[in-house]
Design a protein around this motif. Structure first.
Motif, PDB file in Angstrom:
ATOM      1  N   TYR A 102     -74.956  77.404  42.415  1.00 41.52           N
ATOM      2  CA  TYR A 102     -74.878  75.990  42.797  1.00 41.52           C
ATOM      3  C   TYR A 102     -73.585  75.780  43.567  1.00 41.52           C
ATOM      4  CZ  TYR A 102     -78.183  74.766  38.993  1.00 41.52           C
ATOM      5  OH  TYR A 102     -79.269  74.646  38.168  1.00 41.52           O
ATOM      6  N   SER A 103     -73.614  74.860  44.519  1.00 38.73           N
ATOM      7  CA  SER A 103     -72.338  74.486  45.132  1.00 38.73           C
ATOM      8  C   SER A 103     -72.322  73.002  45.482  1.00 38.73           C
ATOM      9  CB  SER A 103     -72.045  75.317  46.378  1.00 38.73           C
ATOM     10  OG  SER A 103     -72.974  75.047  47.384  1.00 38.73           O
ATOM     11  N   LEU A 104     -71.119  72.465  45.556  1.00 45.02           N
ATOM     12  CA  LEU A 104     -70.910  71.077  45.946  1.00 45.02           C
ATOM     13  C   LEU A 104     -69.812  71.049  46.999  1.00 45.02           C
ATOM     14  CD1 LEU A 104     -71.592  67.988  44.981  1.00 45.02           C
ATOM     15  CD2 LEU A 104     -69.159  68.110  44.415  1.00 45.02           C
ATOM     16  N   THR A 105     -70.030  70.239  48.043  1.00 45.92           N
ATOM     17  CA  THR A 105     -69.062  70.152  49.139  1.00 45.92           C
ATOM     18  C   THR A 105     -68.604  68.713  49.331  1.00 45.92           C
ATOM     19  OG1 THR A 105     -70.192  71.962  50.264  1.00 45.92           O
ATOM     20  CG2 THR A 105     -68.697  70.636  51.600  1.00 45.92           C
ATOM     21  N   VAL A 106     -67.303  68.533  49.541  1.00 46.13           N
ATOM     22  CA  VAL A 106     -66.762  67.222  49.895  1.00 46.13           C
ATOM     23  C   VAL A 106     -65.976  67.351  51.191  1.00 46.13           C
ATOM     24  CG1 VAL A 106     -66.703  66.282  47.558  1.00 46.13           C
ATOM     25  CG2 VAL A 106     -64.714  67.535  48.430  1.00 46.13           C
ATOM     26  N   ARG A 107     -65.970  66.271  51.978  1.00 43.39           N
ATOM     27  CA  ARG A 107     -65.354  66.274  53.303  1.00 43.39           C
ATOM     28  C   ARG A 107     -64.176  65.301  53.375  1.00 43.39           C
ATOM     29  NH1 ARG A 107     -68.911  66.291  58.746  1.00 43.39           N
ATOM     30  NH2 ARG A 107     -68.948  68.455  58.065  1.00 43.39           N
ATOM     31  N   TRP A 110     -72.323  66.922  49.906  1.00 50.82           N
ATOM     32  CA  TRP A 110     -73.630  67.552  49.779  1.00 50.82           C
ATOM     33  C   TRP A 110     -73.575  68.672  48.733  1.00 50.82           C
ATOM     34  CZ3 TRP A 110     -70.734  67.250  54.170  1.00 50.82           C
ATOM     35  CH2 TRP A 110     -70.185  68.420  54.682  1.00 50.82           C
ATOM     36  N   ALA A 111     -74.751  69.086  48.261  1.00 51.37           N
ATOM     37  CA  ALA A 111     -74.848  70.133  47.251  1.00 51.37           C
ATOM     38  C   ALA A 111     -75.924  71.127  47.665  1.00 51.37           C
ATOM     39  CB  ALA A 111     -75.193  69.531  45.896  1.00 51.37           C
ATOM     40  N   THR A 112     -75.790  72.355  47.175  1.00 51.32           N
ATOM     41  CA  THR A 112     -76.705  73.431  47.537  1.00 51.32           C
ATOM     42  C   THR A 112     -77.058  74.243  46.294  1.00 51.32           C
ATOM     43  OG1 THR A 112     -75.688  73.590  49.730  1.00 51.32           O
ATOM     44  CG2 THR A 112     -76.941  75.511  48.998  1.00 51.32           C
ATOM     45  N   GLU A 167     -76.837  68.207  42.825  1.00 53.20           N
ATOM     46  CA  GLU A 167     -76.931  69.646  42.572  1.00 53.20           C
ATOM     47  C   GLU A 167     -78.161  69.974  41.714  1.00 53.20           C
ATOM     48  OE1 GLU A 167     -74.333  67.455  42.126  1.00 53.20           O
ATOM     49  OE2 GLU A 167     -72.693  68.577  41.156  1.00 53.20           O
ATOM     50  N   PHE A 168     -78.483  69.087  40.762  1.00 51.47           N
ATOM     51  CA  PHE A 168     -79.681  69.267  39.940  1.00 51.47           C
ATOM     52  C   PHE A 168     -80.932  69.198  40.823  1.00 51.47           C
ATOM     53  CE2 PHE A 168     -83.212  67.189  37.753  1.00 51.47           C
ATOM     54  CZ  PHE A 168     -83.408  68.010  36.658  1.00 51.47           C
ATOM     55  N   LEU A 169     -80.972  68.230  41.737  1.00 54.45           N
ATOM     56  CA  LEU A 169     -82.146  68.079  42.601  1.00 54.45           C
ATOM     57  C   LEU A 169     -82.291  69.257  43.568  1.00 54.45           C
ATOM     58  CD1 LEU A 169     -81.932  64.244  43.316  1.00 54.45           C
ATOM     59  CD2 LEU A 169     -83.620  65.410  41.863  1.00 54.45           C
ATOM     60  N   ALA A 170     -81.161  69.807  44.007  1.00 51.82           N
ATOM     61  CA  ALA A 170     -81.228  70.979  44.893  1.00 51.82           C
ATOM     62  C   ALA A 170     -81.939  72.121  44.168  1.00 51.82           C
ATOM     63  CB  ALA A 170     -79.816  71.401  45.311  1.00 51.82           C
ATOM     64  N   ARG A 171     -81.608  72.296  42.890  1.00 48.35           N
ATOM     65  CA  ARG A 171     -82.260  73.337  42.088  1.00 48.35           C
ATOM     66  C   ARG A 171     -83.747  73.047  41.916  1.00 48.35           C
ATOM     67  NH1 ARG A 171     -81.055  76.942  37.824  1.00 48.35           N
ATOM     68  NH2 ARG A 171     -83.023  77.912  37.252  1.00 48.35           N
TER      69      ARG A 171
END
Lengths: 134, 134, 134, 134, 134, 134
Positions: F4-9, C127-129, C87-91
């Motif tokens: 920010y967001s984080l996703t898990v599957r 994944w993170a956004t 998440e830090f790298l996405a930012r």
């Protein structure tokens, strides 16, 4: 037989049309994004612990595909009188990669590749492959 | 030959570096998420209608991968002096799964598995496989 | 609000480690392949019928990622004392792409982009956004 | 051996349960979405440059799957006393597609198909395949 | 805002070319497989517990796409003088689906849909979306 | 708003049937593999540089799904008289994850999550999402 393989992916965006009633609406000029996977196989790794130099593999695959990319295949001289079906194109890429291997385009170590498989995805629902010996 | 196969997927997140100019920037310490598919094959299903107990297959694959997961492969004793390329690692997982099959780690019925293939995806654009007989 | 967006995909292969018990085994030096999707949004298309010149978008995203690719992020000066989580790298990628937009790196028309989202896939399971306004 | 192949994808949504302690919680009535890939192979293309008429391939695969789709497989007469595991079902689809080929269901040219492979994905983490000669 | 959404996927295979130097090689006649995701959103489900009748959603999306499928978009009257970029086409599908909703094409309950998003994947590396209110 | 967001599957394999003519063949007892993505969002990262402890996120999502996994949803008491459509189930998972957040199940830092989205893929061609504030 035990075998190592390495696969690299690229894609092209082409136009074409088909001759023959069996093709239905695909007789009209249309197009496709082909996502292309090229797989190189051999029984033993080379001295660097590789099937093939992945950088060279990508570069030569790109060179092969560049002759079609962003083109209308109906106007490509080599394809005159042929239906450029997904399976036909898989064979075309295969033949060119085999030439690359034989001519050293994949490096001296690349000459140790014994089989190649080429898969073209025309959509998330259909794809074709040609696989054979070098 | 007619054959049944079953595949299970897992993944690891590792660091490593390569020795040799052919590796270019990958000579630097970097890393990879490897998405790993292990395929088990045999000509006839076992008495339960299975290629292999899928629970055991997942468990043993995880046990094999756990020795690498969240590690720097440059520091793994067994890999000293070797380039831990994707194709090399595919063979490593293959060898360990073959040991599991032979030692009964995949159950008594699992001894009927005759071939194993292990594929490691290093990205959406490249992967390697090692396939062979048990 | 009605909005157009365009997304391009690239990837990097990095090493790193985390500080803090919450990270468990990820406190060890390990690595990841991050598959990165950068999405550019705006309410009206530019004069060419585009959200952004896709060639420039790919080129500038690659330039941003090249500073990390095939590296150990623990040794990147800008990240000292920080956990380089997904998440830090996405930012981080978001911030750099916003700078590109403001400085004209995505072309004059690219200045019309009003929002950016950056997603990093660390595996097929997580994944993170980071998404925000320019 | 050099070989062309063509793959088409479809899916079914079924309920079923398994008999035998090895199946654990899957002994309970549950279900699955099976994403099914049927691959047809031959050494030479037909007169139209095809492995098989893709329209017929889709249609006959759908016809085979329609007998199961939106059903509880525990109630299908042909499956009484059998565990409808993923690998078992792959073989069932294979057998029916081979019958189609032999009976001309894939067209006169389709009689040239020499091998068929059927893969059923039960999730993003597990799948089974049956492959054999026609 | 809390919202439910439902997405259905279809695809088309088209030819087209672009006007303007910014498009580089894509100025030539080429083509694309567009994998299209149509997302319908609303704040409350209808009386059947649905966002929209999924059968109708598929059928109307197919009807919209059928006017382009297996065609050269350069010859489609409605697109004369326009660059049929991925983002432009996303808006076109959006506009037609909004018409379907308003005219009852997605059923009486379908009139409750408040937002639509349409995404077109041109490859595994790039896609565009148009999203807006009905 | 920047977020920010984080996703898990994760996934479940269930049986169910629907009431109402609109469901056609899905009125019969059938089943599905649901691939479930849970997305957690917040405006600022916590002290560890995280949206949420990914280990806890996986564990609590699994706990929520375990009550359905390998079951016939028609027999789940909480769902009596309801059609367990994909969109309905997305809301169910959302509600339970919101409860987890409020009760501290995602940790003290997890209380900072402000939005949750839950997506259920029923196949490669259709999925549903429920998204809302905590």
């Amino acid at each position: 037989m035990n075998v190592y393989s390495l696969t690299v992916r690229d894609h092209v965006m082409i136009a074409h049309s088909f001759q023959g009633q069996i093709f239905g609406p695909a007789q009209r000029l249309h197009g496709a994004t082909y996502v292309i996977d090229a797989t190189f196989s051999r029984e033993e790794l080379d001295a660097d612990g590789l099937v093939v130099d992945i950088g060279l593999a990508r570069e030569r695959l790109r060179a092969v595909l560049a002759t079609w990319d962003y083109r209308n295949l109906d106007e490509v001289a080599a394809f005159q009188g042929r239906n450029t079906t997904t399976e036909f194109l898989a064979r075309e890429v295969f033949d060119r990669l085999v030439e690359e291997i034989r001519s050293g385009g994949l490096g001296e170590h690349g000459r140790g590749i014994t089989r190649v498989a080429v898969s073209l995805k025309e959509s998330h629902l259909a794809w074709a492959t040609y696989e054979g010996s070098v």
